[in-house]
Design a protein around this motif. Structure first.
Motif, mmCIF file in Angstrom:
data_model
loop_
_atom_site.group_PDB
_atom_site.id
_atom_site.type_symbol
_atom_site.label_atom_id
_atom_site.label_comp_id
_atom_site.label_asym_id
_atom_site.label_seq_id
_atom_site.Cartn_x
_atom_site.Cartn_y
_atom_site.Cartn_z
ATOM 1 N N PHE A 20 31.599 13.545 8.020
ATOM 2 C CA PHE A 20 32.740 13.699 7.131
ATOM 3 C C PHE A 20 33.152 15.161 7.086
ATOM 4 O O PHE A 20 32.305 16.054 7.036
ATOM 5 C CB PHE A 20 32.401 13.227 5.704
ATOM 6 C CG PHE A 20 32.107 11.764 5.636
ATOM 7 C CD1 PHE A 20 33.124 10.828 5.652
ATOM 8 C CD2 PHE A 20 30.800 11.321 5.605
ATOM 9 C CE1 PHE A 20 32.844 9.479 5.618
ATOM 10 C CE2 PHE A 20 30.510 9.974 5.560
ATOM 11 C CZ PHE A 20 31.539 9.056 5.566
ATOM 12 N N ASN A 21 34.441 15.385 7.106
ATOM 13 C CA ASN A 21 34.977 16.733 6.958
ATOM 14 C C ASN A 21 35.281 16.965 5.481
ATOM 15 O O ASN A 21 36.226 16.405 4.938
ATOM 16 C CB ASN A 21 36.249 16.887 7.798
ATOM 17 C CG ASN A 21 36.787 18.306 7.737
ATOM 18 O OD1 ASN A 21 36.267 19.148 7.007
ATOM 19 N ND2 ASN A 21 37.826 18.572 8.503
ATOM 20 N N VAL A 22 34.456 17.760 4.843
ATOM 21 C CA VAL A 22 34.642 18.023 3.411
ATOM 22 C C VAL A 22 34.974 19.494 3.172
ATOM 23 O O VAL A 22 34.709 20.045 2.109
ATOM 24 C CB VAL A 22 33.382 17.623 2.610
ATOM 25 C CG1 VAL A 22 33.199 16.124 2.617
ATOM 26 C CG2 VAL A 22 32.137 18.331 3.143
ATOM 27 N N LEU A 23 35.571 20.139 4.174
ATOM 28 C CA LEU A 23 35.881 21.560 4.058
ATOM 29 C C LEU A 23 36.874 21.838 2.940
ATOM 30 O O LEU A 23 36.887 22.934 2.370
ATOM 31 C CB LEU A 23 36.432 22.076 5.394
ATOM 32 C CG LEU A 23 35.443 22.076 6.562
ATOM 33 C CD1 LEU A 23 36.138 22.570 7.832
ATOM 34 C CD2 LEU A 23 34.229 22.946 6.243
ATOM 35 N N ASP A 24 37.720 20.858 2.616
ATOM 36 C CA ASP A 24 38.722 21.074 1.582
ATOM 37 C C ASP A 24 38.237 20.647 0.195
ATOM 38 O O ASP A 24 39.000 20.625 -0.761
ATOM 39 C CB ASP A 24 40.003 20.313 1.929
ATOM 40 C CG ASP A 24 39.767 18.816 2.109
ATOM 41 O OD1 ASP A 24 38.603 18.429 2.352
ATOM 42 O OD2 ASP A 24 40.739 18.038 2.012
ATOM 43 N N LEU A 25 36.931 20.302 0.088
ATOM 44 C CA LEU A 25 36.353 19.891 -1.183
ATOM 45 C C LEU A 25 35.292 20.897 -1.621
ATOM 46 O O LEU A 25 34.712 21.600 -0.790
ATOM 47 C CB LEU A 25 35.722 18.499 -1.049
ATOM 48 C CG LEU A 25 36.682 17.338 -0.781
ATOM 49 C CD1 LEU A 25 35.908 16.076 -0.443
ATOM 50 C CD2 LEU A 25 37.577 17.101 -1.997
ATOM 51 N N PRO A 26 35.025 20.980 -2.920
ATOM 52 C CA PRO A 26 33.964 21.887 -3.389
ATOM 53 C C PRO A 26 32.625 21.499 -2.756
ATOM 54 O O PRO A 26 32.304 20.310 -2.623
ATOM 55 C CB PRO A 26 33.946 21.639 -4.909
ATOM 56 C CG PRO A 26 35.250 21.005 -5.231
ATOM 57 C CD PRO A 26 35.668 20.243 -4.015
ATOM 58 N N LYS A 27 31.843 22.506 -2.341
ATOM 59 C CA LYS A 27 30.547 22.235 -1.755
ATOM 60 C C LYS A 27 29.582 21.773 -2.840
ATOM 61 O O LYS A 27 29.396 22.454 -3.848
ATOM 62 C CB LYS A 27 29.999 23.481 -1.064
ATOM 63 C CG LYS A 27 28.670 23.244 -0.362
ATOM 64 C CD LYS A 27 28.162 24.492 0.338
ATOM 65 C CE LYS A 27 26.833 24.230 1.030
ATOM 66 N NZ LYS A 27 26.296 25.451 1.699
ATOM 67 N N ALA A 90 26.204 10.362 2.462
ATOM 68 C CA ALA A 90 26.131 11.469 1.510
ATOM 69 C C ALA A 90 25.445 12.679 2.130
ATOM 70 O O ALA A 90 25.892 13.826 1.961
ATOM 71 C CB ALA A 90 25.383 11.025 0.253
ATOM 72 N N ILE A 91 24.372 12.441 2.864
ATOM 73 C CA ILE A 91 23.659 13.532 3.535
ATOM 74 C C ILE A 91 24.562 14.208 4.560
ATOM 75 O O ILE A 91 24.555 15.429 4.709
ATOM 76 C CB ILE A 91 22.364 13.006 4.178
ATOM 77 C CG1 ILE A 91 21.395 12.524 3.088
ATOM 78 C CG2 ILE A 91 21.701 14.083 5.037
ATOM 79 C CD1 ILE A 91 20.211 11.745 3.616
ATOM 80 N N ALA A 92 25.362 13.400 5.261
ATOM 81 C CA ALA A 92 26.297 13.945 6.255
ATOM 82 C C ALA A 92 27.353 14.824 5.597
ATOM 83 O O ALA A 92 27.925 15.706 6.249
ATOM 84 C CB ALA A 92 26.965 12.814 7.032
ATOM 85 N N MET A 93 27.599 14.607 4.317
ATOM 86 C CA MET A 93 28.561 15.427 3.576
ATOM 87 C C MET A 93 27.953 16.757 3.115
ATOM 88 O O MET A 93 28.664 17.614 2.603
ATOM 89 C CB MET A 93 29.070 14.659 2.349
ATOM 90 C CG MET A 93 29.967 13.486 2.686
ATOM 91 S SD MET A 93 30.214 12.386 1.252
ATOM 92 C CE MET A 93 30.650 13.539 -0.027
ATOM 93 N N GLY A 94 26.639 16.904 3.267
ATOM 94 C CA GLY A 94 25.998 18.153 2.885
ATOM 95 C C GLY A 94 25.043 18.058 1.707
ATOM 96 O O GLY A 94 24.527 19.080 1.245
#
Length: 248
Positions: A20-27, A90-94
């Motif tokens: 998942f690309n979550v670069l535009d979401l809060p880490k 979820a893990i793939a999201m960081g």
């Protein structure tokens, strides 16, 4: 090897990987997995959480983020394959730290609502065998168990530390099998823990679980004890997990 489930393969040359690309979401690195959908709805109504990401598919689900905290929460799917797949994503999201918040059937006398910190799980399911070599049990990191134990003591939450029995087939919890698991030391039965422990260890993330005593399998007749309607217990447990997940 006579049984395919025992053919453990730790290679990473898989056909499908969660991404998942979550670069535009809060880490965010903390996650609560809960089975208490009504608590999630209550948090939404009270504006304590906002939508973080909605995932569409055969089983749609939504990650929510606490407004006052860098912690996510979602309503988990029942069973190791579904809940484990959601945790993989979820893990793939960081996500780095995961705390499970649920319930299960008790195998030894215990008041309904009493909390249990899971320290190990008997592997009577399938998913864990794709993430860890065959063994009788999956064992939670003792440091995490100790942190949760001490955390519940500090918060004055009555609890025990113990073993669970993870099964894929709740309609096949026969009296003989329940007795064998009880003799083996299990105090709870549920459908996810062995799977989730194995996935977390394979992916090298921190994982712990706090369940509460629900329905009763200690006598000849099953007693639901109306465990799914224990709203105050379930709300409290989510609140406790929100505080403790950052410490594991």
């Amino acid at each position: 090897m006579p049984y395919p489930i025992l053919e453990f393969d730790d290679h990473d040359d898989v056909f499908i990987k969660p991404y998942f690309n979550v670069l535009d979401l809060p880490k965010v690195e903390n996650l609560i997995i809960t089975f208490f959908k009504e608590v999630v709805n209550e948090l939404l109504e009270n504006k304590a959480i906002d939508v973080y990401m909605h995932l569409k598919g055969e089983n749609d689900y939504t990650f929510y983020k606490f407004v006052n905290d860098d912690t996510l929460i979602f309503h988990g799917g029942i069973g190791g394959p579904l809940c484990g797949g959601m945790m993989e994503e979820a893990i793939a999201m960081g996500i780095k730290r995961i705390l499970f918040c649920g319930g299960g059937g008790i195998l030894k006398q215990m008041p309904v609502g009493h909390c249990i910190v899971i320290d190990s799980a008997i592997r009577d399911e399938g998913t864990s065998y794709h993430y860890a070599k065959p063994s009788r049990e999956m064992v939670v990191d003792p440091n995490i168990v100790n942190i949760l134990d001490q955390g519940l003591n500090r918060l004055n939450v009555p609890h025990v530390v113990g073993k669970t029995w993870t099964t894929d087939a709740f309609y096949r919890e026969t009296k003989d099998r329940v007795q064998r698991r009880r003799e083996e030391g299990a105090i709870l039965v549920e459908m996810e823990q062995a799977s989730l422990i194995a996935i977390a260890q394979f992916r090298k993330v921190k994982y712990g679980a706090i369940c509460y005593a629900g329905d009763d399998l200690t006598s000849d007749v099953w007693d639901s004890r109306q465990w799914k309607s224990r709203q105050s217990v379930r709300s409290l447990l989510v609140s406790v997990c929100q505080e403790l997940v950052k410490t594991i």
